[in-house]
Design an enzyme around this catalytic site. Structure first.
Site, PDB file in Angstrom:
ATOM      1  N   VAL A  53     -32.211  13.465 -12.059  1.00 49.60           N
ATOM      2  CA  VAL A  53     -31.635  14.721 -12.540  1.00 49.60           C
ATOM      3  C   VAL A  53     -30.299  14.952 -11.844  1.00 49.60           C
ATOM      4  O   VAL A  53     -30.190  14.801 -10.625  1.00 49.60           O
ATOM      5  CB  VAL A  53     -32.583  15.911 -12.253  1.00 49.60           C
ATOM      6  CG1 VAL A  53     -31.920  17.235 -12.625  1.00 49.60           C
ATOM      7  CG2 VAL A  53     -33.894  15.757 -13.012  1.00 49.60           C
ATOM      8  N   GLY A 102     -28.054  16.174  -7.040  1.00 46.72           N
ATOM      9  CA  GLY A 102     -28.905  15.384  -7.929  1.00 46.72           C
ATOM     10  C   GLY A 102     -30.204  15.062  -7.213  1.00 46.72           C
ATOM     11  O   GLY A 102     -30.361  15.373  -6.034  1.00 46.72           O
ATOM     12  N   LYS A 103     -31.124  14.475  -7.892  1.00 43.07           N
ATOM     13  CA  LYS A 103     -32.376  14.035  -7.261  1.00 43.07           C
ATOM     14  C   LYS A 103     -33.075  13.085  -8.209  1.00 43.07           C
ATOM     15  O   LYS A 103     -32.864  13.141  -9.429  1.00 43.07           O
ATOM     16  CB  LYS A 103     -33.281  15.238  -6.984  1.00 43.07           C
ATOM     17  CG  LYS A 103     -34.301  15.006  -5.884  1.00 43.07           C
ATOM     18  CD  LYS A 103     -33.694  15.152  -4.505  1.00 43.07           C
ATOM     19  CE  LYS A 103     -34.682  14.939  -3.402  1.00 43.07           C
ATOM     20  NZ  LYS A 103     -34.113  15.291  -2.082  1.00 43.07           N
ATOM     21  N   GLY A 104     -33.940  12.226  -7.645  1.00 45.85           N
ATOM     22  CA  GLY A 104     -34.698  11.312  -8.493  1.00 45.85           C
ATOM     23  C   GLY A 104     -36.079  11.072  -7.921  1.00 45.85           C
ATOM     24  O   GLY A 104     -36.372  11.481  -6.793  1.00 45.85           O
TER      25      GLY A 104
END
Ligand code: NAD
Length: 434
Positions: free
Chosen positions: A74, A119-121
């Site tokens: 994201v 962001g992040k995942g």
């Protein structure tokens, strides 16, 4: 409706069912609204992630069978710079969790004023079930699936829960094979030999230590002998515990997924670290340590200590246990460990909470240093990293503390206002394309 009423209403809804971290992040954001003059349109932009990618990640297990996992990346905001945020391998990973964590990264980078968005995942999986070669295949396949989004000038992943330098090395290598170019700056938190920064491994825990000492000083409390309970004994928790111990504090309680342990006279953290290096699953279970007793996870959170450091997962301090919490100061090593409802309860009790977006920003600050070194192809000495890290953390804490005092608000609200306003300004200055 008063801010408190809104918070209570939404939080009650969240806490009576499953706590949804994304709702929690939006709830925190909406509280800030009342304190700023950000326009409706900009507000809508801030509330919505720029991109959400969901991918299927099939891997061949060592026994030849195929298993399919779901992964996410994201990008919440790129208004202040490329998106930045870790990758988490955990069964609890969901689209909403990743969206929340991406949003928190946006505010965090803005609070400490480094030129990144958020962001992040993550992959929804239980990594302890995998062999090393399965983990490598999972990581490389996930990298290939999110490859269109990531890049040193676009979106830069880093380690988070259950991911580490080795996983970052596989991501760099996979990206290099796909692009044909050396791009060490595509991720941070790599091994030093792969372009990692000296001091990165310790940076989040070091930042937690800096903020804890600084807040104790501002509150007129002595760090020497201050009692500290730490939930989570992974990267953040164990390093914060070691550095605070070195600074004179007494670590009276520690925990991990295998259990919680209380030692009123203070743990010998070096001895604990030696044990977890070799213990099954690198867990605290079975720790041989004098003067220690096993307690429940909840009991650790409610011990009568000067400082409580939640450094495990989100939503650990909730309406259910906030009333019982006796720590004078909470320093949020983890992301989102306190729910909005718990925040209100603790605020009414006068507990000082150093919010996650400030307290655990050491990791992303040092990631920023790693990225700068990769782009410039010019590695720094560890001392330089630690000094610069301390300077940025102190500056951010000073700014947040001043705003909190000026407006008579909590440190969390002050940090959110500072971060959100900086992002809103960048969004406003960019304008809306087309
Ligand atoms: P990690 O995987 O190294 O450690 C997590 C620790 O929490 C482990 O000791 C695990 O056993 C423990 N844990 C898990 N569930 C628990 C439970 N229910 N009760 C008690 N302990 C439990 O992860 P980490 O990198 O230390 O990250 C911890 C938190 O800090 C996460 O919220 C992460 O998002 C946040 N964070 C990490 C970094 C970083 O640089 N590593 C930076 C910023 C924020």
């Amino acid at each position: 409706m008063a801010i408190q009423d809104t918070a209570r209403m939404v939080s009650e809804r969240i806490e009576t069912t499953e706590i949804n971290p994304y709702e929690m992040m939006l709830q925190q954001l909406d509280l800030v609204r009342e304190y700023t003059d950000i326009s409706d349109g900009i507000w809508q932009i801030l509330r919505t992630p720029e991109r959400t990618l969901e991918v299927s990640v099939p891997i061949v297990r060592d026994d030849g069978s195929i298993e399919v996992f779901t992964g996410y990346r994201v990008q919440h905001s790129s208004a202040r710079g490329p998106c930045k945020g870790g990758i988490r391998f955990h069964p609890g990973v969901t689209a909403d969790e990743v969206k929340a964590l991406a949003g928190w990264m946006t505010w965090k980078c803005a609070v400490v004023n480094i030129p990144y968005g958020g962001g992040k995942g993550g992959i929804s999986c239980e990594p302890s079930r995998f062999t090393i070669s399965e983990l490598e295949r999972l990581t490389r396949r996930y990298t290939a699936m999110i490859y269109p989004l990531i890049g040193a000038r676009r979106d830069i992943p880093a380690p988070d829960v259950n991911t580490n330098a080795q996983i970052m090395n596989w991501i760099v290598d996979t990206a290099q094979l796909l692009s044909g170019e050396s791009t060490p700056g595509i991720v941070t938190g790599k091994s030093i030999e792969m372009g990692g920064a000296l001091g990165r491994h310790e940076a989040t825990g070091r930042g937690v230590m800096f903020t804890t000492l600084s807040v104790l000083q501002r509150l007129g409390m002595d760090a020497e002998g201050a009692s500290v309970a730490v939930q989570g004994f992974g990267n953040v928790g164990s390093i914060a515990a070691r550095l605070l111990r070195e600074a004179g504090a007494k670590i009276v309680a520690i925990s991990d997924v295998s259990g919680a342990f209380h030692c009123p006279t203070g743990f010998n953290i070096d001895q604990v670290l030696e044990y977890v290096k070799v213990s099954p699953g690198h867990l605290l279970a079975g720790l041989p340590h004098g003067g220690m007793e096993e307690i429940s996870s909840d009991a650790l959170l409610t011990l009568d200590v000067d400082v409580l450091i939640p450094a495990a997962l989100e939503a650990q301090i909730t309406a259910r246990n906030a009333d019982a919490i006796r720590a004078r100061v909470i320093v949020e090593g983890a992301n989102g460990p306190t729910t909005p409802e718990a925040d209100l309860i603790l605020g009414e009790k006068g507990t000082v909470i150093v919010p996650d977006i400030l307290a655990n920003a050491g990791g992303v600050i040092c990631s920023y240093f790693e990225w700068v070194q990769n782009i410039q192809c010019f590695p720094w000495e560890e001392e330089e990293t630690n000094q610069r890290l301390g300077k940025i953390m102190q500056r951010a804490l000073r700014e947040v503390w001043r705003l909190a005092e000026e407006r008579q608000i909590s440190l969390r609200l002050a940090a959110f206002i500072l971060g959100v306003e900086r992002v809103a300004t960048a969004v406003q200055l960019r304008g809306v394309f087309p």
